[in-house]
Design a protein around this motif. Sequence first.
Motif, PDB file in Angstrom:
ATOM      1  N   UNK A  39      18.716 141.783  33.982  1.00 29.19           N
ATOM      2  CA  UNK A  39      19.137 140.648  33.167  1.00 29.19           C
ATOM      3  C   UNK A  39      17.963 139.828  32.626  1.00 29.19           C
ATOM      4  N   UNK A  40      16.759 140.384  32.699  1.00 34.26           N
ATOM      5  CA  UNK A  40      15.584 139.689  32.176  1.00 34.26           C
ATOM      6  C   UNK A  40      15.756 139.262  30.715  1.00 34.26           C
ATOM      7  N   UNK A  41      16.292 140.112  29.804  1.00 35.35           N
ATOM      8  CA  UNK A  41      16.474 139.655  28.414  1.00 35.35           C
ATOM      9  C   UNK A  41      17.366 138.428  28.287  1.00 35.35           C
ATOM     10  N   UNK A  61      23.796 135.321  21.465  1.00 33.97           N
ATOM     11  CA  UNK A  61      23.550 136.445  20.556  1.00 33.97           C
ATOM     12  C   UNK A  61      22.537 136.054  19.488  1.00 33.97           C
ATOM     13  N   UNK A  62      22.687 134.833  18.966  1.00 37.10           N
ATOM     14  CA  UNK A  62      21.728 134.365  17.979  1.00 37.10           C
ATOM     15  C   UNK A  62      20.323 134.260  18.543  1.00 37.10           C
ATOM     16  N   UNK A  63      20.219 133.879  19.814  1.00 37.34           N
ATOM     17  CA  UNK A  63      18.911 133.805  20.463  1.00 37.34           C
ATOM     18  C   UNK A  63      18.261 135.167  20.581  1.00 37.34           C
ATOM     19  N   UNK A  64      19.058 136.176  20.928  1.00 36.11           N
ATOM     20  CA  UNK A  64      18.533 137.547  20.971  1.00 36.11           C
ATOM     21  C   UNK A  64      17.963 137.935  19.611  1.00 36.11           C
ATOM     22  N   UNK A  65      18.749 137.722  18.583  1.00 35.67           N
ATOM     23  CA  UNK A  65      18.329 138.123  17.235  1.00 35.67           C
ATOM     24  C   UNK A  65      17.087 137.372  16.788  1.00 35.67           C
ATOM     25  N   UNK A  66      17.027 136.085  17.123  1.00 38.08           N
ATOM     26  CA  UNK A  66      15.897 135.260  16.695  1.00 38.08           C
ATOM     27  C   UNK A  66      14.601 135.722  17.369  1.00 38.08           C
ATOM     28  N   UNK A  67      14.646 135.970  18.662  1.00 37.24           N
ATOM     29  CA  UNK A  67      13.449 136.399  19.388  1.00 37.24           C
ATOM     30  C   UNK A  67      12.991 137.770  18.904  1.00 37.24           C
ATOM     31  N   UNK A  68      13.930 138.692  18.712  1.00 37.45           N
ATOM     32  CA  UNK A  68      13.574 140.037  18.233  1.00 37.45           C
ATOM     33  C   UNK A  68      12.955 139.963  16.841  1.00 37.45           C
ATOM     34  N   UNK A  73      11.328 143.387  19.970  1.00 39.79           N
ATOM     35  CA  UNK A  73      12.247 143.606  21.088  1.00 39.79           C
ATOM     36  C   UNK A  73      11.574 143.488  22.440  1.00 39.79           C
ATOM     37  N   UNK A  74      10.295 143.848  22.526  1.00 36.95           N
ATOM     38  CA  UNK A  74       9.599 143.814  23.809  1.00 36.95           C
ATOM     39  C   UNK A  74       9.450 142.401  24.351  1.00 36.95           C
ATOM     40  N   UNK A  75       9.592 141.397  23.485  1.00 37.94           N
ATOM     41  CA  UNK A  75       9.516 140.008  23.952  1.00 37.94           C
ATOM     42  C   UNK A  75      10.641 139.698  24.930  1.00 37.94           C
ATOM     43  N   UNK A  76      11.756 140.442  24.840  1.00 39.30           N
ATOM     44  CA  UNK A  76      12.879 140.218  25.743  1.00 39.30           C
ATOM     45  C   UNK A  76      12.597 140.709  27.162  1.00 39.30           C
ATOM     46  N   UNK A  77      11.512 141.445  27.348  1.00 36.06           N
ATOM     47  CA  UNK A  77      11.131 141.921  28.692  1.00 36.06           C
ATOM     48  C   UNK A  77      10.023 141.066  29.295  1.00 36.06           C
TER      49      UNK A  77
END
Length: 316
Positions: A39-41, A61-68, A73-77
């Motif tokens: 659940x790190x992302x 969901x918007x936060x996921x899209x904004x960071x990516x 995508x690797x920023x989510x790890x």
Amino acid sequence: MNSMNPVLLAPSPVQYDGMYYLKGAAAGGICCSITHGALTPVDVVKTRVQLDSAKYNRGLIGGFRQIIAEEGAMALTTGLGATCIGYFIQGWFKFGGVEVIKINIVDKLGVEKAWENKTAIYLTAAACAETVADIFLCPLEAVRIRSVSDPEFCDGLADGFSKMAKNEGIMGFYSGLLPILAKQIPYTMAKFGVQGNAADSMYTAMGKKPSELGKGANLGVSLLSGVIAGVAAAIISHPADTLLSKVNKAGAGGDGPMMTRLANIASEIGFYKLCTVGLIPRCVMIGTLTAGQFGIFDTVMNALGASKFHFTNPNA
């Protein structure tokens, strides 16, 4: 070839002996490391929302899209290494400690009195075990939060430890100890107290003991009671979780003693936002995480040949 110690895999000759506690600690470390790591992302998004709600204001969901979009995508790890290692250590002491304390209290009180006071036993065992676990978790959590709040801070766990030690000294790793205790102790008390009572209620409703049900049914009870416990624990501990995320951000709360910094942060955020900002993604995260933890814990305990302790209703 299985690399796990064959002694650990062997069934304990005495039901709740030292080997049982070792297996419980190992199962706890494994379940916490897997679930928190997976659940790190979600935690990256949650932490960014807590640290900068003005920028990250589009929901989960918007936060996921904004960071990516901004960082890849690797920023989510970010913080994955610190998360997996830190929560393995925490899970080892938390789940192992709960089993040790809980069973020894039951031995002192006897089955009937223990059943009458099971909620107090759950809460006491959880609070004591979590306090010890957090002393070991705090340095890794500090590095994780710093790396999530500032992606340029370090190139991994070892680099993060080195930089924090050099720039802030040993106390830099424990700047968040008070809020992490304030977050984790109520969280863990709710987690074990609610899950234990929810599971006991489910067994009572079915008119069955855990030993009378198959592994699949017991796993279902663990998962469902874990979801209930996770949501309750997330709501109870969320204000302290927000403070923890903020206080580990460089310069947050100004200078001065820790309590002064925490008071400044709380005043700046306001009570309502302290309780609600990032709460929905945290409920999703903790509900899923807690269900997974209890499910994996039971599965690993079975794989290691240990029969998990359950309170016994003397009137059943």
